[in-house]
Motif scaffolding. Structure first.
Motif, mmCIF file in Angstrom:
data_model
loop_
_atom_site.group_PDB
_atom_site.id
_atom_site.type_symbol
_atom_site.label_atom_id
_atom_site.label_comp_id
_atom_site.label_asym_id
_atom_site.label_seq_id
_atom_site.Cartn_x
_atom_site.Cartn_y
_atom_site.Cartn_z
ATOM 1 N N HIS A 14 3.902 6.010 -3.540
ATOM 2 C CA HIS A 14 4.449 6.808 -2.447
ATOM 3 C C HIS A 14 3.930 6.371 -1.076
ATOM 4 N N ALA A 15 2.731 5.796 -1.034
ATOM 5 C CA ALA A 15 2.205 5.323 0.246
ATOM 6 C C ALA A 15 3.069 4.207 0.820
ATOM 7 N N ILE A 16 3.753 3.462 -0.049
ATOM 8 C CA ILE A 16 4.649 2.407 0.439
ATOM 9 C C ILE A 16 5.817 3.025 1.186
ATOM 10 N N GLU A 17 6.351 4.124 0.666
ATOM 11 C CA GLU A 17 7.444 4.813 1.367
ATOM 12 C C GLU A 17 6.993 5.288 2.744
ATOM 13 N N LEU A 18 5.797 5.848 2.803
ATOM 14 C CA LEU A 18 5.279 6.298 4.095
ATOM 15 C C LEU A 18 5.045 5.118 5.032
ATOM 16 N N SER A 19 4.572 4.017 4.493
ATOM 17 C CA SER A 19 4.346 2.837 5.320
ATOM 18 C C SER A 19 5.660 2.294 5.869
ATOM 19 N N GLN A 20 6.708 2.348 5.074
ATOM 20 C CA GLN A 20 8.014 1.892 5.548
ATOM 21 C C GLN A 20 8.535 2.776 6.674
#
Length: 390
Positions: A14-20
């Motif tokens: 989920h941190a990847i989604e936030l990073s995007q």
């Protein structure tokens, strides 16, 4: 009826989604501060960059290659840092710690194996196990356990697991297993025939408690490490796994077929990075001050239920009094302040909806600005009850 595969249960990071989302905001001009990933903001040390530039200028073809000199240098590091002798042939260079984990799992276990991990823990542990058709046995580790696996968890498991993944300092908490407890864990695993994989990627990033290698207590453990954290080289994709002597050939056979070899340019740079300790230790001093500043700010804001942040560069904090949806909280925080963080659900699918992780592997100036934004946000009332979808 076809049985569902374990690999079908792999969850997103989920941190990847936030990073995007944060990257889109940055592209639109927002002054984003990235605290969602555990990656140092400074980049590779100067000596490593200079070595890479020299290799590029030389016209070297940089083909498939594993540096014997780098394996020897890593071996000398274990002798100097931990007092253990590791034959260079036992060291397999990999494209970062993630392939090192996969290689250790494929070499040490087989499909259907049951491997114990701590919860909260790094998201890739359970998902890599599932991808390889193994079963993660997640042990809830809270404040009473200092958020870490203990020897009693191994001794009380019924049946005993086939393996254990242990991390010290840990992600997401930064908590370190004290040497005496690490020795007890190794003893419990020997008693019950449990093979250990020790993730030591955050070694050399500690603030008071000694970090020992599992090799001080179990020479037959797998050890994973990389140049991504202390050495500040995450984008260079270079790590290693130390294998038990009896499994070195099996590990090398798998590594050659699955990964060929790690980047040659990165290996030249990494060899030079070992000579950059003064620069790298100065960064650890910055992280130490960042940790103190962030913990003080969170305490002022009433966020005091925090895992022992002994090492690495993380603060894992409970926000249960503010939300039951850490993903929504992180999205709201990002939208309002341009401050990107990681939701606890990545690390704990059961209780992580009440936790948030901050990475302070940044400059002192950026952490100071992050603390200012957090303080302003909370004092404005925006950081109050955040529940449900953002």
């Amino acid at each position: 009826m076809t049985q569902p595969r374990t690999a079908d249960a792999i969850e997103p990071f989920h941190a990847i989604e936030l990073s995007q989302l944060a990257q889109k905001m940055r592209a639109a001009g927002a002054p984003v501060i990235h605290m969602e990933f555990g990656q140092p903001s400074e980049g590779a040390p100067a000596g490593a960059v200079a070595a890479a530039q020299q290799v590029l200028s030389s016209g070297d073809m940089l083909g498939y290659w594993e540096s014997a000199a780098l394996r020897e240098r890593i071996s000398r590091h274990y002798r100097a840092a931990y007092g253990v002798d590791v034959a260079p042939r036992r060291i397999v260079l990999t494209c970062g710690a993630s392939p090192a984990l996969v290689l250790a799992l494929l070499t040490g276990f087989r499909a259907g194996s049951r491997v114990m991990t701590a919860r909260p823990g790094y998201v890739a542990y359970r998902n890599s196990l599932r991808a390889l058709e193994m079963t993660p046995i997640e042990i809830a580790c809270g404040a009473n356990d200092r958020f870490q696996i203990a020897a009693r968890h191994i001794r009380e498991a019924a049946p005993a697991p086939d393996g254990l993944i242990v991390a010290s300092p840990a992600n997401p908490t930064g908590t370190i297993i004290p040497p005496h407890e690490l020795a007890e864990i190794a003893a419990a695993c020997r008693e019950r025939g449990v093979r250990i994989i020790s993730d030591e990627i955050y070694h050399r990033l500690s603030y008071g408690i000694e970090t020992q290698s599992i090799l001080n207590h179990d020479d037959d453990a797998f050890v994973i490490n990389s140049f991504s954290k202390y050495y500040g080289m995450p984008g260079w994709r270079l790590g290693w796994v130390i294998c038990p002597e009896a499994l070195v050939d099996a590990a090398r056979a798998r590594a050659g077929n699955l990964f060929l070899s790690p980047p040659a340019l990165s290996q030249h740079a990494a060899l030079a990075a070992f000579d950059c300790e003064p620069e790298l230790d100065a960064r650890v001093d910055v992280y130490r001050r960042n940790r103190e500043r962030l913990l003080a700010t969170l305490a002022d804001l009433g966020i005091t239920d925090i895992a022992p942040s002994d090492g690495a560069f993380y603060v894992y904090a409970s926000i249960a009094h503010l939300t039951d949806d850490s993903m929504a909280f992180c999205k709201r925080l990002l939208a309002d302040t341009a401050l990107a963080t990681a939701p606890g659900i990545d690390f704990d699918p059961v209780n992580g909806h009440r936790f948030i992780r901050f990475s302070y592997a940044l400059s002192a100036e950026l952490v100071e600005e992050a603390c200012r934004r957090l303080t302003d946000w909370f004092r404005s009332g925006a950081g109050g009850d955040v529940r449900g979808p953002a």
